[in-house]
Design an enzyme around this catalytic site. Structure first.
Site, PDB file in Angstrom:
ATOM      1  N   GLU A   1      -9.567   9.263   5.832  1.00 53.95           N
ATOM      2  CA  GLU A   1      -9.562   8.379   6.990  1.00 53.95           C
ATOM      3  C   GLU A   1      -9.912   9.218   8.218  1.00 53.95           C
ATOM      4  OE1 GLU A   1      -6.523   4.767   6.264  1.00 53.95           O
ATOM      5  OE2 GLU A   1      -5.568   6.648   6.799  1.00 53.95           O
TER       6      GLU A   1
ATOM      7  N   GLU B   1       0.854  -1.183   0.000  1.00 56.31           N
ATOM      8  CA  GLU B   1       0.000   0.000   0.000  1.00 56.31           C
ATOM      9  C   GLU B   1       0.891   1.234   0.000  1.00 56.31           C
ATOM     10  OE1 GLU B   1      -3.571   1.964   2.738  1.00 56.31           O
ATOM     11  OE2 GLU B   1      -2.287   0.371   3.542  1.00 56.31           O
TER      12      GLU B   1
END
Length: 250
Positions: A232, A149
Site C-alpha cells: 500500500e 479484513e
C-alpha cells in the site's frame, strides 16, 4: 479488484466491478507491464492486480517469473488517510474475478491448513507498507467489500498506521505483533504490525484467522474468500517487489 484495500486510517472506498458475473481470470503468463487502474495479469496460478483504487498519478507493475515489481508510482496522498492502491498477488476471488484454479471461497472450519509464504523487496523511496491481506465473509462472497479484513504489516516506511486503534500485542507464527482494531464502518479490520521490517513471511493463514476469531472478529463458520500479498503506497513506491508468493488451501 475494482478496488480492495483500504486500510490506512480511514474507511474503504468501494469500487464496483464492471464484470457481469464471477469468472476465473486468466491472462498471458509471460512477463507483462500493466498500467491501467484495475489491470490484471497472471503469474502461475495467481492473479496479479495493479489495483490503483485511490489514484494520485500513474502506477505500473511488471510481472516476473514468480511475482511482480512496481515500475512506476506517481503522486502522493495524505498520510492520515487511505493509500493510493494495493498492487498485489491474489489467491481467491476479488470483485467477481478469481485466480485460476483457486479453492476459495472455502468455509474456515473445512480447511485443515492454509500454508503461505511471501518474499518482499523494499526500496528507500516512498511512504508505504508491505501487507498481506486475508479476507473473510459469513457467505461465500466473490464481489464487493467483505465483512472482515485481516492485515499483516510486514513493514511500514513513513508516518502511517493501520486503520483503527492499537489494542495490545499478539504472538502469532513465532512473532509478537502490535495489534490494531477497527470494529466500525463498512467492514471490520484487524491488523498485525511487525516490530521491525520482515522481508520474508511463512505461516498458516488459519493461525491469524484463529487469533482474529478469539478477539471477536468472525468465527470458523465464515468463509475465507481470498489471500493477497502486496504493498500500500501513500507516496512513491517504484522499485517495490513481491519476489515470490505461494498460497495453498488444504
Amino acid at each position: 479488484m475494482k478496488l480492495s484495500k483500504r486500510t490506512a486510517a480511514l474507511i474503504l472506498l468501494p469500487v464496483l466491478s464492471a464484470s457481469a458475473g464471477m469468472m476465473a481470470f486468466s491472462a498471458p503468463a509471460q512477463a507483462a507491464e500493466i498500467c491501467g487502474q484495475y489491470d490484471k495479469s497472471t503469474v502461475g496460478t495467481y492473479m496479479v492486480q495493479n489495483n490503483l483504487w485511490n489514484p494520485a498519478g500513474e502506477q505500473c507493475i511488471n510481472t516476473t517469473a514468480a511475482g511482480f515489481e512496481v515500475t512506476k508510482a506517481d503522486g502522493q496522498v495524505a498520510f492520515n488517510g487511505p493509500p493510493k492502491g494495493y498492487p498485489s498477488m491474489v489467491n481467491g476471488c476479488h470483485y467477481k474475478e478469481c485466480s485460476p484454479g483457486t479453492k476459495l471461497p472455502a468455509r474456515v472450519s473445512s480447511i485443515n491448513s492454509a500454508p503461505t509464504s511471501v518474499s518482499y523487496g523494499y526500496t528507500a523511496d516512498g511512504v508505504y507498507n508491505a501487507s498481506y491481506d486475508i479476507w473473510l465473509d459469513p457467505t461465500p462472497k466473490t464481489d464487493g467489500v467483505h465483512a472482515l479484513e485481516i492485515m499483516i504489516w510486514a513493514n511500514k516506511v513513513g508516518p502511517i498506521n493501520p486503520i483503527g486503534s492499537p489494542s495490545g500485542t499478539a504472538t502469532v507464527a513465532g512473532t509478537t505483533w502490535d495489534v490494531w482494531e477497527q470494529r466500525d464502518g463498512g467492514h471490520k479490520v484487524i491488523s498485525f504490525v511487525a516490530p521491525s521490517a520482515m522481508s520474508n513471511l511463512s505461516f498458516d493463514v488459519k493461525d491469524f484467522v484463529k487469533q482474529a476469531n478469539d478477539r471477536g472478529f468472525g468465527d470458523p463458520s465464515w468463509y475465507l474468500t481470498s489471500v493477497q500479498a502486496g504493498f500500500e503506497p501513500w507516496q512513491g513506491g517504484a522499485g517495490l517487489k513481491v519476489n515470490s508468493f505461494t498460497s495453498e488451501v488444504n
